[in-house]
Design a protein around this motif. Structure first.
Motif, PDB file in Angstrom:
ATOM      1  N   HIS A   1      51.027 -44.484 -18.215  1.00 32.84           N
ATOM      2  CA  HIS A   1      51.496 -45.535 -19.111  1.00 32.84           C
ATOM      3  C   HIS A   1      50.987 -45.306 -20.534  1.00 32.84           C
ATOM      4  CE1 HIS A   1      49.830 -49.338 -20.903  1.00 32.84           C
ATOM      5  NE2 HIS A   1      51.096 -49.653 -20.914  1.00 32.84           N
TER       6      HIS A   1
ATOM      7  N   HIS B   1      44.932 -44.164 -22.145  1.00 29.61           N
ATOM      8  CA  HIS B   1      43.705 -44.812 -21.669  1.00 29.61           C
ATOM      9  C   HIS B   1      43.751 -45.185 -20.193  1.00 29.61           C
ATOM     10  CE1 HIS B   1      42.690 -44.903 -25.842  1.00 29.61           C
ATOM     11  NE2 HIS B   1      43.735 -45.655 -26.124  1.00 29.61           N
TER      12      HIS B   1
ATOM     13  N   HIS C   1      45.090 -50.082 -14.928  1.00 29.27           N
ATOM     14  CA  HIS C   1      44.168 -50.661 -15.897  1.00 29.27           C
ATOM     15  C   HIS C   1      43.333 -51.750 -15.244  1.00 29.27           C
ATOM     16  CE1 HIS C   1      45.209 -48.721 -19.632  1.00 29.27           C
ATOM     17  NE2 HIS C   1      46.444 -48.675 -19.179  1.00 29.27           N
TER      18      HIS C   1
HETATM   19 ZN    ZN Z   1      47.704 -47.162 -19.678  1.00 31.90          ZN
END
Ligand code: ZN
Length: 457
Positions: A168, A171, A186
């Motif tokens: 996505h 991070h 996440h």
């Molecule tokens: Zn992400």
């Protein structure tokens, strides 16, 4: 009496009842919207001006920053937590007009909201959230819930908020299954102010994320995020007397030293096999533990709470206390028993007088999971919904607005008026009430004068 006449009376009764139900429903809707407005204006007076003051880097400014951020905030307040649901409401002219009449704001297009969510640095809303909570604390709204008349209980825990099949963003955390399939997700680490009355208010949030400069080739994790979260709490609430509540992942030197350095107390779940030397000493000294028993009875249960505690147990050159509570609940009339044990390590010195509030305070950690994560995931806020499939920044901003919206609704739902509407006699749930709120907002075409009269009368 003719059959026709009876039928007429019957129709009249049905119509009257329908009218009464409509009036009650509208009255309920009016009460809820009044409460939400009252929370925003009286408890959080800096919220809308705060939206206005956020940095605006847009070239085209069809809507104000206040309208855009309030649009996203109300998507969560109304528990219409998807951009589609929001857009349907926005397309309803009566809803949009009523929204304008109540808040003096237009409902912007979701694409315009999303653009701001992508561009706004996430720390702006995080700081605004901290300012709002500081104001609530200054106004002494949580004062009576402090532990031992001093410490605000702050539960810390992490929860998953998004999972993706494909990467996505840069991070994303990653997990590889046994079959070699990689999933992307996440997590966020939360610190929430919790109270025995059921509040779970977000103090600070730290995303658990992979950043190259942060950890070389290793993934970020909850423990590393806690170090950053603690620094954030200290920065935003430097003088707040805090007692940290945390689960079995947290009894370790990193947590203890952070709490010591910040002058925070802690009550942390202690599992068997954790802190080996500490637990060994507890085992050796158990026979000398002091104790206290408490008996509580309700209509359906009899509860015996057996507390045991010990002070001055050394670990890494510091002294800590140990406390255990064995709870035996007998359910009536079947007389079935349920026994549970809760064990904590704490840096608060224990006495027969304070062991009950301290051990019970430790158990309030549960509120972050139940009143916090569970409510936000399953009771209208759709915490796990993918509000932005492309932007990590937007995801964090939606997250912060969800926290603020949940805070507003918690105050509204706990107001005397709404508690009366959901009491045992009414058989109405919060979900029923929110449906009435949306009906009220969407189906009553008040003129300005009628609205004023209705809201003041
Ligand atoms: Zn992400």
């Amino acid at each position: 009496m003719t059959t026709k006449y009876i039928a007429c009376i019957f129709c009249a009764i049905v119509t009257l009842r329908e009218q009464r139900e409509k009036t009650t429903s509208a009255e309920n809707g009016r009460i809820i919207i009044s409460q939400i407005k009252s929370v925003i204006s009286k408890r959080l007076p800096d919220l809308l001006p705060g939206f206005k003051s956020l940095k605006d880097s847009r070239n085209r400014k069809e809507y104000s920053m206040e309208e855009l951020l309030a649009g996203a905030l109300f998507m969560f307040i109304f528990k219409q937590a998807s951009r589609n649901a929001y857009n349907n409401k926005r397309g309803d002219i009566i809803f949009a007009k009523n929204y304008y009449r109540h808040f003096r704001l237009r409902l912007p297009h979701p694409d315009a909201i999303d653009q701001v969510m992508r561009d706004l640095p996430p720390e702006f809303l995080e700081e605004l959230k901290a300012q709002l909570v500081s104001h609530l604390i200054e106004k002494k709204l949580f004062r009576k819930f402090r532990l031992l008349g001093k410490y605000y209980l702050v539960a810390v825990d992490a929860t998953g908020i998004q999972t993706f099949k494909a990467r996505h963003c840069e991070h994303c955390l990653t997990k590889t299954s046994k079959n070699g399939v990689v999933s992307y997700f996440h997590y966020v680490l939360e610190a929430k102010l919790v109270t025995s009355s059921g509040h779970a208010i977000s103090l600070a949030s730290e995303f658990i994320e992979n950043l190259e400069h942060r950890d070389f080739d290793k993934q970020d994790c909850e423990q590393k995020a806690f170090v950053r979260l603690a620094a954030k709490i200290k920065r935003h609430f430097p003088r707040l007397p805090i007692c940290v509540l945390a689960d079995g992942l947290y009894p370790n030197e990193t947590t203890f030293s952070i709490c010591r350095k910040n002058d925070w107390r802690f009550i942390i779940t202690l599992k068997e096999g954790c802190l080996k030397t500490f637990n060994e000493e507890v085992g050796l000294l158990k026979a000398t533990a002091k104790g206290r028993s408490v008996y509580r009875a309700s209509k359906t249960t009899r509860t015996l709470l057996d507390y045991k505690f010990m002070n001055d147990i050394q670990y890494n050159k510091h002294d800590y206390s140990w406390v255990s509570c064995i709870e035996t609940v007998t359910h009536l009339p079947e007389m079935t028993k349920k026994v549970q044990q809760f064990v904590y390590i704490t840096d608060l010195p224990l006495t027969p007088d304070n062991v009950v509030p301290i051990a019970d305070g430790g158990r309030l950690r549960w509120k972050i999971e139940n009143e916090g994560f569970n409510t936000q995931k399953n009771l209208g806020y759709e915490l796990e919904h993918k509000f932005s499939r492309v932007s990590y920044n937007a995801m964090q901003n939606y997250y912060q607005l969800l926290q603020i919206a949940h805070m507003i609704n918690q105050f509204a739902e706990k107001s005397r008026d709404l508690v009366l509407l959901t009491n045992a006699h009414s058989k109405q749930t919060i979900k029923d009430l929110w449906e009435k709120l949306l009906t009220f907002m969407a189906s009553i075409p008040y003129t300005e004068a009628q609205l004023q009269e209705f809201m003041t009368g």
